[in-house]
Design a protein around this motif. Structure first.
Motif, mmCIF file in Angstrom:
data_model
loop_
_atom_site.group_PDB
_atom_site.id
_atom_site.type_symbol
_atom_site.label_atom_id
_atom_site.label_comp_id
_atom_site.label_asym_id
_atom_site.label_seq_id
_atom_site.Cartn_x
_atom_site.Cartn_y
_atom_site.Cartn_z
ATOM 1 N N PRO A 162 35.681 38.094 40.932
ATOM 2 C CA PRO A 162 36.468 36.900 40.760
ATOM 3 C C PRO A 162 37.714 36.568 41.660
ATOM 4 O O PRO A 162 38.525 37.509 41.281
ATOM 5 C CB PRO A 162 36.770 36.814 39.229
ATOM 6 N N LEU A 163 38.007 35.746 42.427
ATOM 7 C CA LEU A 163 39.237 35.869 43.330
ATOM 8 C C LEU A 163 40.102 34.767 42.958
ATOM 9 O O LEU A 163 41.436 34.929 43.272
ATOM 10 C CB LEU A 163 38.790 35.838 44.678
ATOM 11 N N ALA A 164 39.733 33.612 42.311
ATOM 12 C CA ALA A 164 40.820 32.529 42.165
ATOM 13 C C ALA A 164 40.014 31.689 41.083
ATOM 14 O O ALA A 164 38.949 31.618 41.154
ATOM 15 C CB ALA A 164 41.187 31.988 43.528
ATOM 16 N N VAL A 165 40.840 30.905 40.497
ATOM 17 C CA VAL A 165 40.437 29.615 39.783
ATOM 18 C C VAL A 165 41.464 28.540 40.026
ATOM 19 O O VAL A 165 42.553 28.687 40.469
ATOM 20 C CB VAL A 165 40.316 30.000 38.179
ATOM 21 N N SER A 166 40.840 27.270 39.870
ATOM 22 C CA SER A 166 41.946 26.196 40.304
ATOM 23 C C SER A 166 41.532 25.277 39.232
ATOM 24 O O SER A 166 40.726 25.224 38.617
ATOM 25 C CB SER A 166 40.983 25.842 41.554
ATOM 26 N N ALA A 167 42.307 24.192 39.292
ATOM 27 C CA ALA A 167 42.255 23.002 38.425
ATOM 28 C C ALA A 167 41.109 21.898 39.214
ATOM 29 O O ALA A 167 40.578 21.234 38.546
ATOM 30 C CB ALA A 167 43.439 22.209 38.272
ATOM 31 N N GLY B 217 50.688 25.142 46.342
ATOM 32 C CA GLY B 217 49.537 26.216 46.207
ATOM 33 C C GLY B 217 48.400 25.431 45.752
ATOM 34 O O GLY B 217 48.428 24.368 44.808
ATOM 35 N N LEU B 218 46.895 25.847 46.047
ATOM 36 C CA LEU B 218 45.906 25.277 45.433
ATOM 37 C C LEU B 218 45.473 25.938 44.368
ATOM 38 O O LEU B 218 44.899 25.390 43.603
ATOM 39 C CB LEU B 218 44.836 25.208 46.793
ATOM 40 N N MET B 219 45.428 27.071 44.276
ATOM 41 C CA MET B 219 44.735 27.861 43.278
ATOM 42 C C MET B 219 45.860 28.157 42.011
ATOM 43 O O MET B 219 47.080 27.721 42.223
ATOM 44 C CB MET B 219 44.453 29.608 43.623
ATOM 45 N N VAL B 220 45.249 28.477 41.009
ATOM 46 C CA VAL B 220 46.172 28.687 39.729
ATOM 47 C C VAL B 220 47.001 29.922 39.929
ATOM 48 O O VAL B 220 46.500 30.993 40.422
ATOM 49 C CB VAL B 220 45.213 28.938 38.441
ATOM 50 N N GLU B 221 48.166 29.579 40.028
ATOM 51 C CA GLU B 221 49.293 30.748 40.435
ATOM 52 C C GLU B 221 48.993 32.014 39.418
ATOM 53 O O GLU B 221 48.872 31.505 38.221
ATOM 54 C CB GLU B 221 50.549 30.187 40.212
ATOM 55 N N GLY B 222 49.081 33.151 39.879
ATOM 56 C CA GLY B 222 49.127 34.160 38.953
ATOM 57 C C GLY B 222 47.657 34.651 38.599
ATOM 58 O O GLY B 222 47.390 35.559 38.059
ATOM 59 N N ARG B 223 46.830 33.848 39.502
ATOM 60 C CA ARG B 223 45.074 34.240 38.951
ATOM 61 C C ARG B 223 44.652 34.197 40.350
ATOM 62 O O ARG B 223 43.276 33.903 40.294
ATOM 63 C CB ARG B 223 44.781 33.074 38.141
ATOM 64 N N CYS B 224 45.137 34.493 41.363
ATOM 65 C CA CYS B 224 44.592 34.561 42.897
ATOM 66 C C CYS B 224 44.598 35.729 43.503
ATOM 67 O O CYS B 224 45.757 36.140 43.730
ATOM 68 C CB CYS B 224 45.383 33.378 43.664
ATOM 69 N N SER B 225 43.535 36.090 43.847
ATOM 70 C CA SER B 225 43.439 37.653 44.806
ATOM 71 C C SER B 225 42.888 37.331 46.061
ATOM 72 O O SER B 225 42.250 38.412 46.584
ATOM 73 C CB SER B 225 42.651 38.758 43.831
ATOM 74 N N LEU B 226 42.725 36.187 46.313
ATOM 75 C CA LEU B 226 42.205 35.983 47.646
ATOM 76 C C LEU B 226 42.957 36.756 48.848
ATOM 77 O O LEU B 226 42.378 37.376 49.853
ATOM 78 C CB LEU B 226 42.340 34.270 48.198
ATOM 79 N N THR B 227 44.195 36.870 48.778
ATOM 80 C CA THR B 227 45.061 37.446 49.762
ATOM 81 C C THR B 227 44.621 39.029 49.760
ATOM 82 O O THR B 227 44.552 39.935 50.786
ATOM 83 C CB THR B 227 46.712 37.354 49.877
#
Lengths: 338, 302
Positions: free
Chosen positions: B168-173, A178-188
């Motif tokens: 805000p939909l996602a954050v990443s490293a 997974g690329l996004m921080v897990e538990g912080r993704c609402s893309l779907t």
């Protein structure tokens, strides 16, 4: 070793999307198997996957009889008004004797700590605890015994964290990355109306379509949005939003805006990770077939046993598991990944 | 229900921020202003030295000021920034990462939208630990917001919901601005400053869908809950959050304030907003339990 003894380092934590996959993983040498119920209480709420309460009970008995443990994933975030579903799942898990609960939500963690005292809590990657302070928050407040680290840290960073926390570390070593921080993704949820956090859904199969163009190219779509467009000679991949190709002002040709569609394989880094103090290794793939589970678990079993015995592990074997596919060591090798 | 102005998500220059907050202080009908860098710790030094004066300026104008903490905490500088913020006595702080909760302990604080306060049970736990105010995750649907707002009212804490701005939909490293320009995060040269309203991402058949803001991914369209404001107030939501976009935010706040006070009809409010946010699309799908990007008309809701 009793099934509930978690003290041996190098624990292999393997996925099970079905009771048959659970038995396969146990037979192939899994120390622990993780699974979830057929509902929104876990982050792989996919059609045809997961366990009924009866199946879980039988599976726990099967695993325990063979010295393996069962970890129940309750790692989504109940929305207000629906917490009972998560509480019922915790009660069933406690009744059938699962060895640990994998949780992300503070309300769920607190409920289990209060209502089922003595239960072992693992902090899911969905909690996104990526610093010693965040991890200690969950240890101190809910008695968390293990953290599953986000896949964004380098090995030196993992080693540093280990020295500052009072619990075990589990890291992903293999599988979908997974690329996004897990538990912080609402893309779907933005595209499909189903939430990864609240419904346990990521890029749902029911919303996926593939559309062949006149020139032989193929568009892979999620909820009608083109996630990627493959040339006739390319293999069309699954339209996971964070693995698609998009167009930006400086990238008119279309590019992987987030990451190439690669699979995580830390086979080569296994000895270093053990030396850094990683206690347990997690293999992703509750949606995978029995034969996949069997070959991956067997290979990692042999490698871990060799390292434990002070022998040279056959890492080539692990590397071969992703042969022909694009693989990555993600963030673990270098912070340049970021 | 009061209006608030959330933290600026983008890398605006110090000068742009200073001018922005001067206008907000004098003209915007919002009760509370959240300041601070929430997305990228590399950006923080550019405005840190301006913060005391900005706080003073806003407070002099009668605004309540709250400092928001980083959403992602991993590196030593991020851990230090979070720990330092947690020590502040004044102004209030809004915490966006569990690392901040550990440092703050049970001293009063607000819960930010990145802390995943989805349920009444989680909110109750947070309030027991000193939370005085909770901003809900942007993706929460109306029925869950209603239950959370009732819980907040019973517990005596404010409940806040985003009603304007990109989701805000996602954050990443990983920094996706750097990646788009073939740079690494450590050598980004602050390329994100070129996109004060985010960098657009379109599908390969030219459908605008997402925006990149450093390590953050946002929606292309703006969330806009003008029609839904009365319903939110009825549920017991105490605060409605406007997220700063690169448009005339004073005018945006005035429209929401006029609508909240029933000085204008929803249709007029939406027409004025469309004029100010020229060319932008609006969404309210999350609120209605649908795909977030969707725009669900009042008439279709029954």
């Amino acid at each position: 070793m009793s099934p509930t003894d978690f003290s041996t380092a190098g624990e292999l934590v393997c996925p099970a999307g079905t009771p048959a996959a659970l038995r396969t993983a146990v037979d192939a040498g899994a120390d622990s198997v993780y699974c979830g119920f057929r509902n929104a209480t876990n982050a792989r709420n996919f059609p045809g996957l997961n366990f009924t309460p009866e199946e879980l009970e039988a599976s726990v008995a099967y695993a325990h009889a063979r010295g393996a443990r069962v970890l129940l994933a309750l790692n989504t975030y109940p929305p207000a008004g629906k917490v009972d579903l998560w509480r019922e799942a915790a009660a069933i898990g406690a009744r059938v004797g699962v060895d640990a609960f994998i949780v992300a939500d503070m309300g769920v963690a607190r409920h289990i700590a209060q209502t089922h005292p003595g239960s072992r809590l693992h902090l899911s990657v969905q909690a996104a605890a990526s610093s010693p302070e965040a991890i200690r928050y969950y240890c101190e407040n809910f008695g968390v015994k293990r953290v599953v680290l986000p896949r964004i840290l380098t090995i030196p960073e993992i080693r540093a964290i280990k020295s500052e926390i009072p619990c075990e570390i589990e890291t992903f070593i293999f599988g979908n990355h997974g690329l996004m921080v897990e538990g912080r993704c609402s893309l779907t949820n933005w595209m499909s109306g189903l939430s990864t956090n609240m419904d346990g859904v990521c890029s749902p199969a029911a919303d996926v379509t593939y559309e062949r163009e006149a020139d032989g190219s193929m568009r892979s779509c999620l909820s009608g949005f083109t996630i990627d467009h493959f040339a006739p000679d390319e293999n069309a991949g699954y339209p996971t939003i964070c693995k698609g190709r998009y167009v930006a002002p400086h990238r008119p040709e279309g590019y992987y805006a987030f990451e190439e569609p690669v699979s995580l394989n830390l086979g080569r880094l296994l000895p270093e990770l053990m030396e850094a103090g990683v206690h347990a290794f997690k293999i992703e793939g509750r949606q995978r077939s029995k034969s996949y589970v069997r070959s991956v678990v067997r290979s990692f079993r042999q490698a871990v046993d060799a390292i434990r015995a002070g022998a040279e592990p056959d890492l080539a074997n692990l590397v071969a598991l992703t042969e022909g596919q694009k693989e990555t060591q993600g963030a673990f090798r270098s912070k340049k990944w970021r | 229900m009061e209006l608030t102005l959330g933290p600026i998500a983008y890398h605006w220059s110090a000068e742009k921020k200073r001018d922005f907050y001067a206008r907000i202080a004098d003209e915007a009908p919002v009760s509370t202003v959240y300041l601070g860098e929430v997305i990228c710790s590399k950006r923080a030094p550019f405005f840190d030295k301006e913060l005391p004066e900005t706080i003073e300026r806003l407070e002099r104008a009668g605004k309540r000021v709250v400092l928001s903490s980083l959403a992602e905490v991993m590196l030593p500088r991020e851990r230090k920034a979070t720990a330092d913020l947690a020590q502040m006595e004044h102004p209030e702080i809004e915490i966006n990462n569990a690392a901040g909760l550990l440092a703050r302990n049970t001293r009063p604080h607000r819960i930010g939208p990145f802390l995943n306060a989805y349920s009444e049970a989680t909110i109750a736990w947070m309030v027991e630990q000193g939370a005085t105010h909770v901003c809900l995750p942007t993706e929460m649907p109306a029925e869950a917001i209603a239950v959370a707002a009732a819980a907040g009212s019973e517990l005596g804490v404010g409940i806040e919901v985003q009603v304007f701005g990109r989701a805000p939909l996602a954050v990443s490293a990983r920094c996706y601005h750097a990646r788009a320009h073939s740079r690494t995060k450590d050598n980004c040269q602050f390329i994100c400053e070129e996109d004060p309203d985010g960098m657009p991402l379109s599908t390969r058949d030219d459908q605008a869908i997402l925006r990149v803001n450093g390590i953050q991914t946002q929606s292309e369209s703006y969330i806009e809950l003008l029609d839904e404001l009365p319903g939110l107030a009825e549920m017991g939501v105490t605060h409605a959050r406007l997220l700063p976009q690169d448009v005339d935010m004073v005018a945006v706040a005035e429209i929401f304030a006029d609508r909240l006070a029933a000085r204008i009809e929803a249709a007029e409010a939406r027409a004025r907003l469309a004029e100010i946010c020229e060319g932008r699309d609006f969404s309210n799908g999350f609120f209605h339990g649908a795909a977030g990007y969707r725009r669900i008309e009042a008439a279709a809701r029954g």
